[in-house]
Design an enzyme around this catalytic site. Structure first.
Site, PDB file in Angstrom:
ATOM      1  N   ALA A 173      -5.340  -8.609  34.265  1.00  0.00           N
ATOM      2  CA  ALA A 173      -4.292  -9.368  33.570  1.00  0.00           C
ATOM      3  C   ALA A 173      -4.205 -10.763  34.174  1.00  0.00           C
ATOM      4  O   ALA A 173      -4.568 -10.970  35.337  1.00  0.00           O
ATOM      5  CB  ALA A 173      -2.964  -8.645  33.728  1.00  0.00           C
TER       6      ALA A 173
ATOM      7  N   GLY B 239      -6.391  -4.703  34.932  1.00  0.00           N
ATOM      8  CA  GLY B 239      -6.423  -4.527  33.485  1.00  0.00           C
ATOM      9  C   GLY B 239      -7.846  -4.536  32.947  1.00  0.00           C
ATOM     10  O   GLY B 239      -8.124  -3.928  31.903  1.00  0.00           O
TER      11      GLY B 239
ATOM     12  N   GLU C 239      -8.972  -1.098  33.362  1.00  0.00           N
ATOM     13  CA  GLU C 239      -8.203  -0.261  32.423  1.00  0.00           C
ATOM     14  C   GLU C 239      -8.750  -0.414  30.997  1.00  0.00           C
ATOM     15  O   GLU C 239      -8.826   0.553  30.244  1.00  0.00           O
ATOM     16  CB  GLU C 239      -6.719  -0.634  32.492  1.00  0.00           C
ATOM     17  CG  GLU C 239      -6.115  -0.237  33.843  1.00  0.00           C
ATOM     18  CD  GLU C 239      -4.663  -0.663  33.959  1.00  0.00           C
ATOM     19  OE1 GLU C 239      -4.418  -1.878  33.999  1.00  0.00           O
ATOM     20  OE2 GLU C 239      -3.787   0.206  33.995  1.00  0.00           O
TER      21      GLU C 239
ATOM     22  N   GLU D 135      -3.920  -3.651  41.559  1.00  0.00           N
ATOM     23  CA  GLU D 135      -2.532  -4.001  41.208  1.00  0.00           C
ATOM     24  C   GLU D 135      -1.573  -3.800  42.377  1.00  0.00           C
ATOM     25  O   GLU D 135      -0.634  -4.566  42.572  1.00  0.00           O
ATOM     26  CB  GLU D 135      -2.056  -3.163  40.015  1.00  0.00           C
ATOM     27  CG  GLU D 135      -2.606  -3.612  38.680  1.00  0.00           C
ATOM     28  CD  GLU D 135      -3.941  -2.972  38.336  1.00  0.00           C
ATOM     29  OE1 GLU D 135      -4.639  -2.487  39.254  1.00  0.00           O
ATOM     30  OE2 GLU D 135      -4.289  -2.957  37.142  1.00  0.00           O
TER      31      GLU D 135
END
Ligand SMILES: CC/C=C/CC(=O)SCCNC(=O)CCNC(=O)[C@H](O)C(C)(C)COP(=O)(O)OP(=O)(O)OC[C@H]1O[C@@H](n2cnc3c(N)ncnc32)[C@H](O)[C@@H]1OP(=O)(O)O
Length: 719
Positions: free
Chosen positions: A61, A100, A103, A123
């Site tokens: 992210a 992310g 993910e 994270e």
């Protein structure tokens, strides 16, 4: 932000295009959502490959967006749409797939990685958890124990390990993208359901509760107050105990709590601060972007004591050839044995061959004539260091860079004895030098931009977080440490015990309290420095009362402890008792308590109850106050530098962001008010006198940390 192409007839190729790391910004998420919808709708497309531009899949992210209101499509439905689709989607992972990014890849049905790629869910290091399904899909893919380990540590995994763990399906030395396109064609028509992780159960061993309980205990012990690792275990527990959707709900709830936390802000600040300090600039206008480092292939280290040995190991591990120098054969042999043992130990851990061939040992300084850079690491004594620098100046080639590993002596004074003061710079390593990440790069008043660039670049090669600092006594880190140590000693005088002070600091998040650290380092180090400074020993001004030196309050307690032969861990006794000389386990010592009681009686001090809050305020706010003075004096580029020095060199808990960030979080008016209060109670402690910069910031409404520079009175820093 995501390019769409149709290749090999039936494969949709979606490429993330957001340099440098293809972070999942709002625009990228929109681009992926649109491209995936198009691919799934197009009857000519039979399978899909997702990859990243410029050899990087995705760095996760976009962390810069966390501080702003959320825009664009959220990650969770975007990834679900990929997984739920009826066409096989293959992630082609080159460079990194982090956070992310991984993910996203876990939402794909297959993953193919380049052999040099790394994957991970970091994270937790940002005070968060993998909240785009990471805590639910990874355990389903690789099992509970390995998923717990990866998610709670944020550890990066090589492609080879990822293959073993089952995170990726194939690893290639060729183009991951090409193999993925070929693979995507091969899997057309194969059943997709078994590849949709959200439909699977987490494989669980029978002792699942024990694994989770042990993980929680381990994580709590390691976290030192950080909340994210604990939340990660809770989220993974949900992947075991709950169906996928309920697990996702739990993941979202935990994330919402973490996302708003001051710890997440602190850790994200640290992420950017760590990168910001590498972008140094000097008041002359020179900066990291316009100053070229000199090439360094051959380095030398003078002195093979603890610091010299660590520096030598760090240089060799970075692939430099090193000449190691000692004064006599005996010292040289001893140093050689230690350095070899350290390198072998390290190599063994990494399953590698120790690069002993890069080392040359000598007692003859004339053998340094071909070295590009020399690091002096002799005893911390100005006269001795000057002698070494004089000799280096005459034996080394004229353009060789001369560095001193002093922890606080005047770099200009050293430079003045050489014929090349512009090529002299301080490189202050922290012990053990091959392990500790911090390097203070000390700019002397004549150090050239080129020499600064060389030292900073070398620091980077050694894997250090290098911070440019000014040439003042103690530089930045040790300068700020003095008021902190003073306060700790004063607290003992007033009624505290070492374990009370240490307990408060450890509760705050330091790995060790101040007295345990002193015992570890050796109490004689500070004792010698205090003697040289005329604070104790024969050079004390006879007119000074015992608890006053050089016009200010002084605590002779550390001197009294040393006089009793209590030198810390090495002598088995210091502020604490150890089971044997060199022992590591500290236990409170009744003899120290007695020493403190007798001392108070002797000096007519009525002991009082001291609480953790006072310990923290007096020790930390005094240190922070000195940090403001460092900024005011222009000895650091900004608060970020100070914070990184404390996080990487002094054990300041990263989830509290560093002392200056912490001050901003507590609120500058509060810090000022408490300093004013303690200064009134202890008017003989100048360090408690609030700095003028702190006052000015408060008067001006306590601006955010990145605006503090605008309130400095000096137009130019001393850098
Ligand atoms: C809903 C919330 C969901 C959260 C899930 C997440 O994904 S959180 C983010 C998880 N990702 C990470 O923690 C990865 C962070 N990045 C890195 O570890 C490294 O940057 C890297 C990707 C391994 C690349 O390392 P390298 O040494 O090659 O470069 P830099 O670290 O110097 O980075 C280059 C510049 O890119 C910026 N940057 C890196 N990652 C991000 C990111 N995720 N978001 C925003 N910006 C990122 C970095 O700050 C550098 O910028 P400069 O301006 O050049 O300093």
């Amino acid at each position: 932000m995501a390019r769409y192409a149709q290749v090999q007839g039936s494969v949709a190729l979606i490429t993330l295009t957001n340099p440098p790391v293809n972070a999942l910004s709002a625009a990228v998420r929109l681009g992926i959502t649109e491209a995936v919808t198009r691919a799934l709708r197009d009857p000519k497309v039979k399978s899909v490959v997702i990859c990243g531009e410029n050899g990087v899949f995705c760095g996760g992210a976009d962390i810069r967006e966390f501080a702003k209101p959320m825009t664009g499509p959220p990650l969770v439905p975007m990834i679900s749409a990929i997984e739920e689709g009826d066409k096989p989607v293959v992630a082609a992972i080159e460079g990194v797939a982090f956070g992310g990014g991984l993910e996203l890849a876990l939402g794909c049905h297959y993953r193919i990685a380049h052999s040099k790629a790394r994957v991970g869910l970091p994270e937790v290091t940002l005070g968060l958890l993998p909240a785009a399904g990471g805590t639910q899909r990874l355990p389903r893919l690789i099992g509970l124990a390995p998923a717990l380990e990866l998610i709670t540590t944020g550890r990066h995994v090589t492609a080879q390990e990822a293959l073993k763990l089952g995170i990726v399906d194939k690893v290639t030395d060729q183009s991951a993208q090409d193999l993925a396109i070929q693979f995507a064609q091969e899997v057309i028509g194969q059943p997709l359901l078994p590849r949709k992780l959200s439909t699977q159960l987490t494989p669980c061993p029978p002792d699942v509760d024990t694994i989770l309980d042990e993980a929680m205990a381990r994580v709590k012990q390691r976290a030192r107050g950080a909340m994210a690792p604990v939340a990660c275990v809770q989220a993974v527990r949900a992947a075991v105990n709950l169906p996928y959707q309920a697990g996702m709900q739990k993941e979202q709830e935990l994330m919402a709590f973490l996302f708003r936390s001051s710890q997440a802000r602190a850790l994200q600040y640290c992420f950017f601060a760590q990168r910001a300090v590498g972008k140094w600039s000097l008041s002359s206008g020179a900066h990291s972007g316009n100053s070229k480092p000199r090439p360094v292939t051959k380095a030398a280290v003078i002195g093979l004591g603890t610091m010299g040995r660590g520096i030598t190991v760090a240089l060799v591990k970075a692939g430099l050839s090193v000449v190691a120098v000692e004064t006599n054969k005996k010292q040289l042999e001893m140093g050689k044995q230690m350095v070899s043992a350290m390198l072998k130990h390290d190599a063994q851990k990494m399953n590698a061959v120790p690069r002993l061939d890069l080392l040359h040992y000598t007692t003859d300084l004339s053998e340094l004539k071909n070295t590009d850079l020399i690091i002096e690491a002799v005893f911390e004594d100005m006269a001795l260091k000057k002698e070494v620098f004089k000799k280096l100046s005459s034996v080394c080639k004229p353009d060789a860079v001369l560095c001193t590993n002093t922890s606080g002596l005047d770099v200009d004074e050293l430079a003045s004895v050489t014929k090349r003061p512009e090529l002299v710079v301080g490189m202050h390593f922290f012990a053990p030098a091959h392990v500790m990440k911090l390097l203070e790069v000390v700019r002397g008043s004549r150090s050239s931009p080129e020499v600064m660039a060389t030292a900073m670049h070398l620091g980077k090669r050694l894997g250090k977080v290098s911070v440019v600092v000014g040439n003042c006594s103690g530089f930045v880190g040790n300068r700020m440490l003095r008021p902190y140590l003073d306060q700790a000693n004063f607290l003992l005088e007033e009624g505290a015990t070492p374990e009370l002070v240490d307990g408060a600091l450890e509760e705050f998040g330091f790995p060790m309290g101040v007295f345990k650290v002193s015992d570890l380092s050796g109490l004689d180090v500070g004792w010698r420095i205090r003697k040289e400074a005329g604070l104790t020993g024969p050079n004390v001004d006879p007119k000074d009362p015992l608890r006053r030196r050089q016009g200010r309050r002084y605590s002779p307690l550390p001197d009294l402890v040393c006089e009793q032969g209590r030198l810390g861990q090495k002598s088995g006794r210091g502020w604490y008792l150890y089971d044997k000389p060199g022992g590591r386990v500290a236990t409170p010592d009744p003899d120290i308590h007695k020493l403190l009681e007798d001392y108070r009686v002797r000096h007519g001090i009525r002991p009082r109850q001291i609480g953790s809050q006072e310990v923290l305020e007096r020790c930390l706010f005094a240190l922070i106050n000195e940090g403001f003075r460092v900024l005011e004096d222009g000895m650091a580029m900004g608060p970020e530098g100070i914070d990184m020095i404390y996080v990487f060199g002094y054990g300041w808990p990263r989830h509290r962001g560093g002392p200056m960030f912490y001050a901003a979080m507590v609120g500058l008016p509060r810090v000022l008010e408490r300093l004013e209060y303690y200064q009134q109670v202890h008017p003989d402690v100048p360090h408690l006198q609030p700095s003028s910069l702190l006052r000015r910031l408060v008067v001006n409404g306590s601006p955010p940390l990145d605006k503090w520079r605008d309130f400095l009175q000096r137009p130019h820093s001393q850098l």
